[in-house]
Design a protein around this motif. Structure first.
Motif, mmCIF file in Angstrom:
data_model
loop_
_atom_site.group_PDB
_atom_site.id
_atom_site.type_symbol
_atom_site.label_atom_id
_atom_site.label_comp_id
_atom_site.label_asym_id
_atom_site.label_seq_id
_atom_site.Cartn_x
_atom_site.Cartn_y
_atom_site.Cartn_z
ATOM 1 N N PHE A 1 -4.526 1.022 1.125
ATOM 2 C CA PHE A 1 -4.427 -0.281 1.706
ATOM 3 C C PHE A 1 -5.785 -1.418 1.332
ATOM 4 O O PHE A 1 -5.411 -2.611 1.100
ATOM 5 N N TYR A 2 -6.955 -0.806 1.106
ATOM 6 C CA TYR A 2 -7.923 -1.500 0.484
ATOM 7 C C TYR A 2 -7.706 -2.107 -0.754
ATOM 8 O O TYR A 2 -7.899 -3.331 -0.821
ATOM 9 N N TYR A 3 -6.842 -1.485 -1.688
ATOM 10 C CA TYR A 3 -6.663 -1.703 -2.970
ATOM 11 C C TYR A 3 -5.485 -2.919 -2.711
ATOM 12 O O TYR A 3 -5.541 -4.075 -3.345
ATOM 13 N N SER A 4 -4.503 -2.656 -2.055
ATOM 14 C CA SER A 4 -3.673 -3.493 -1.791
ATOM 15 C C SER A 4 -4.050 -4.951 -1.247
ATOM 16 O O SER A 4 -3.699 -6.059 -1.486
ATOM 17 N N ALA A 5 -4.870 -4.860 -0.016
ATOM 18 C CA ALA A 5 -5.532 -5.916 0.647
ATOM 19 C C ALA A 5 -6.271 -6.901 -0.647
ATOM 20 O O ALA A 5 -6.125 -8.157 -0.760
ATOM 21 N N ALA B 1 0.771 -1.223 -0.072
ATOM 22 C CA ALA B 1 0.113 -0.087 -0.083
ATOM 23 C C ALA B 1 0.814 1.218 -0.158
ATOM 24 O O ALA B 1 0.522 2.135 -0.524
ATOM 25 N N PHE B 2 1.798 1.326 0.872
ATOM 26 C CA PHE B 2 2.796 2.474 0.898
ATOM 27 C C PHE B 2 3.596 2.515 -0.401
ATOM 28 O O PHE B 2 3.696 3.721 -0.971
ATOM 29 N N ALA B 3 3.934 1.370 -1.222
ATOM 30 C CA ALA B 3 4.555 1.431 -2.650
ATOM 31 C C ALA B 3 3.489 2.206 -3.526
ATOM 32 O O ALA B 3 3.782 2.889 -4.496
ATOM 33 N N TYR B 4 2.191 1.805 -3.489
ATOM 34 C CA TYR B 4 0.889 2.339 -4.233
ATOM 35 C C TYR B 4 0.897 3.736 -4.204
ATOM 36 O O TYR B 4 1.059 4.560 -4.945
ATOM 37 N N TRP B 5 0.989 4.344 -2.887
ATOM 38 C CA TRP B 5 0.829 5.584 -2.380
ATOM 39 C C TRP B 5 2.038 6.450 -2.952
ATOM 40 O O TRP B 5 2.011 7.566 -3.748
ATOM 41 N N ALA B 6 3.335 5.789 -2.689
ATOM 42 C CA ALA B 6 4.455 6.400 -3.364
ATOM 43 C C ALA B 6 4.739 6.583 -4.858
ATOM 44 O O ALA B 6 5.191 7.450 -5.219
ATOM 45 N N ALA B 7 4.186 5.656 -5.456
ATOM 46 C CA ALA B 7 4.115 5.554 -7.003
ATOM 47 C C ALA B 7 3.439 6.851 -7.457
ATOM 48 O O ALA B 7 3.892 7.243 -8.717
ATOM 49 N N ARG B 8 2.739 7.441 -6.682
ATOM 50 C CA ARG B 8 2.022 8.540 -7.455
ATOM 51 C C ARG B 8 2.834 9.851 -7.590
ATOM 52 O O ARG B 8 2.695 10.852 -8.681
ATOM 53 N N PHE B 9 4.208 9.672 -6.896
ATOM 54 C CA PHE B 9 4.856 10.851 -7.044
ATOM 55 C C PHE B 9 6.114 10.619 -8.127
ATOM 56 O O PHE B 9 7.088 11.316 -8.198
#
Length: 123
Positions: free
Chosen positions: A89-93, A62-70
């Motif tokens: 987190f929901y998408y990652s789960a 989830a953190f990686a998906y968030w960071a990929a935005r940048f």
């Protein structure tokens, strides 16, 4: 370049999640025999440890998906996003468990990370 960044980041995350899962289960199996509880409850302790390990792995993705935005050109998530950490987190789960609900979808190179996360969660 963006594709190579996502592939590299994905391999790092897979390595981290495998190591994390291994260490958690190793620790749980090490302390299990030393617990002064019924043998059946020792199994429950190991199951809880495995669950915590999975939640930590989902959080890492989830953190990686968030960071990929940048990262320009890396891709992202689209769909029913509300814009907070719960979305990632929901998408990652949903991806890790191979549930794949479909209300949030990856676009661009981030699709590679999503596919590997499903495989990582399955294993």
């Amino acid at each position: 370049m963006d594709l190579f960044f996502i592939i590299f980041a994905t391999f790092l995350i897979v390595g981290a999640t495998v190591a994390m899962h291994y260490e958690i289960l190793r620790y749980a199996s090490h302390i299990g025999p030393h617990l002064t509880i019924q043998p059946r409850m020792r199994i429950v302790v190991i199951i809880i440890a495995a669950f915590i390990g999975h939640v930590l792995q989902i959080t890492l993705y989830a953190f990686a998906y968030w960071a990929a935005r940048f990262v320009p050109g890396a891709g992202g998530l689209e769909g029913g996003l509300e814009g907070d950490a719960v979305d990632f987190f929901y998408y990652s789960a949903a991806t890790f468990t191979t549930l794949g609900v479909g209300d949030i979808t990856p676009v661009g190179h981030l699709r590679i990370m999503s596919g590997v996360e499903s495989l990582n969660g399955l294993i």
